[in-house]
Design an enzyme around this catalytic site. Structure first.
Site, PDB file in Angstrom:
ATOM      1  N   MET A 160      50.835  89.651  46.544  1.00 51.10           N
ATOM      2  CA  MET A 160      50.248  90.901  47.024  1.00 51.10           C
ATOM      3  C   MET A 160      50.614  91.962  45.990  1.00 51.10           C
ATOM      4  O   MET A 160      51.693  92.564  46.047  1.00 51.10           O
ATOM      5  CB  MET A 160      50.788  91.240  48.409  1.00 51.10           C
ATOM      6  CG  MET A 160      50.519  90.156  49.447  1.00 51.10           C
ATOM      7  SD  MET A 160      51.400  90.417  51.017  1.00 51.10           S
ATOM      8  CE  MET A 160      50.602  91.920  51.597  1.00 51.10           C
ATOM      9  N   THR A 161      49.725  92.156  45.012  1.00 53.41           N
ATOM     10  CA  THR A 161      50.070  92.998  43.869  1.00 53.41           C
ATOM     11  C   THR A 161      50.311  94.453  44.254  1.00 53.41           C
ATOM     12  O   THR A 161      51.085  95.143  43.590  1.00 53.41           O
ATOM     13  CB  THR A 161      48.965  92.929  42.802  1.00 53.41           C
ATOM     14  OG1 THR A 161      47.709  93.285  43.385  1.00 53.41           O
ATOM     15  CG2 THR A 161      48.858  91.529  42.220  1.00 53.41           C
ATOM     16  N   CYS A 162      49.650  94.929  45.299  1.00 52.66           N
ATOM     17  CA  CYS A 162      49.845  96.327  45.702  1.00 52.66           C
ATOM     18  C   CYS A 162      51.265  96.573  46.195  1.00 52.66           C
ATOM     19  O   CYS A 162      51.742  97.712  46.200  1.00 52.66           O
ATOM     20  CB  CYS A 162      48.845  96.714  46.788  1.00 52.66           C
ATOM     21  SG  CYS A 162      47.139  96.784  46.209  1.00 52.66           S
ATOM     22  N   PHE A 163      51.939  95.496  46.627  1.00 54.38           N
ATOM     23  CA  PHE A 163      53.288  95.623  47.170  1.00 54.38           C
ATOM     24  C   PHE A 163      54.321  94.882  46.326  1.00 54.38           C
ATOM     25  O   PHE A 163      55.473  94.738  46.745  1.00 54.38           O
ATOM     26  CB  PHE A 163      53.319  95.106  48.611  1.00 54.38           C
ATOM     27  CG  PHE A 163      52.340  95.797  49.515  1.00 54.38           C
ATOM     28  CD1 PHE A 163      52.612  97.056  50.022  1.00 54.38           C
ATOM     29  CD2 PHE A 163      51.128  95.198  49.834  1.00 54.38           C
ATOM     30  CE1 PHE A 163      51.703  97.705  50.845  1.00 54.38           C
ATOM     31  CE2 PHE A 163      50.210  95.837  50.660  1.00 54.38           C
ATOM     32  CZ  PHE A 163      50.497  97.098  51.164  1.00 54.38           C
TER      33      PHE A 163
END
Length: 212
Positions: free
Chosen positions: A178-181
């Site tokens: 989960m790249t956003c996190f």
């Protein structure tokens, strides 16, 4: 261009090129003189260096001037001001893009774990064993897989908190992220060999949102 510069024969006879070039714009072929009366000036052994310089300038500066002006306007609307004038280009690039150097030993100390994983967990130990075996390029790919960027922020790993979360028991499932996190979802693989295979497959063939 390099072939033109390295040619030992008569450039004018071999390439039959003038200081006029053609390129496609909006589906139409457009001819451009690289210098006044360029269509009447042949490229020779004597002036080929000038031709290459003008051609490169056209490709990197003139041809994208309108697009670059739009980018510059947007950039300065967000990052403009007197402070920007304090930095030269390399420093500005570092501020915007982050560091190229990857200190994974420091990263290993800063990562946190969730859902049953911890520093002494067998799968986590296997994970770091695999990471230490990676080349620098593979480490960049792994970082990009987890965060969407292959660079470290200017302030280091402390401003890029990465979490490794257990994602089920041992299975054929590949690791996901989960790249956003900045979160790596890692199944509890039974062996280091299986972890290595699954991780390399996931990182090598991943496609998706990227920042750099």
């Amino acid at each position: 261009m390099q072939e033109l510069l390295n040619c030992e024969d008569d450039v004018e006879d071999v390439f039959c090129q003038t200081f006029q070039i053609s390129h496609t714009s909006m589906g139409e072929t457009v001819t451009i003189d690289l210098k006044p009366m360029g269509s009447e000036i042949p490229v020779t052994n004597k002036n080929r260096g000038e031709y290459v310089d003008l051609y490169v300038k056209f490709l990197l500066v003139d041809a994208i001037q309108r697009q670059f002006q739009a980018f510059a306007k947007g950039f300065h609307s967000v990052c403009g001001g007197r402070a920007l004038g304090l930095f030269h280009s390399v420093e500005t690039q570092l501020l915007v893009c982050g560091r190229k150097e990857l200190d994974f030993a420091t990263l290993e100390e800063s990562v946190t774990y969730e859902d049953g994983y911890h520093r002494e967990h067998k799968t986590i130990k296997n994970f770091w064993t695999v990471v230490r075996e990676m080349t620098n390029e593979q480490k960049k790919q792994l970082l990009h897989f987890i965060t969407g960027s292959a660079r470290v922020p200017l302030r280091g790993w402390s401003s890029l908190p990465i979490v490794i979360q257990k994602n089920g028991a041992d299975s054929a499932q590949l690791p996901t992220a989960m790249t956003c996190f900045n979160r790596l979802l890692l199944p509890d693989y039974a062996t280091v060999e299986r972890l290595r295979q699954r991780l390399f497959l996931a990182v090598q063939f991943s496609k998706g949102f990227g920042l750099t």
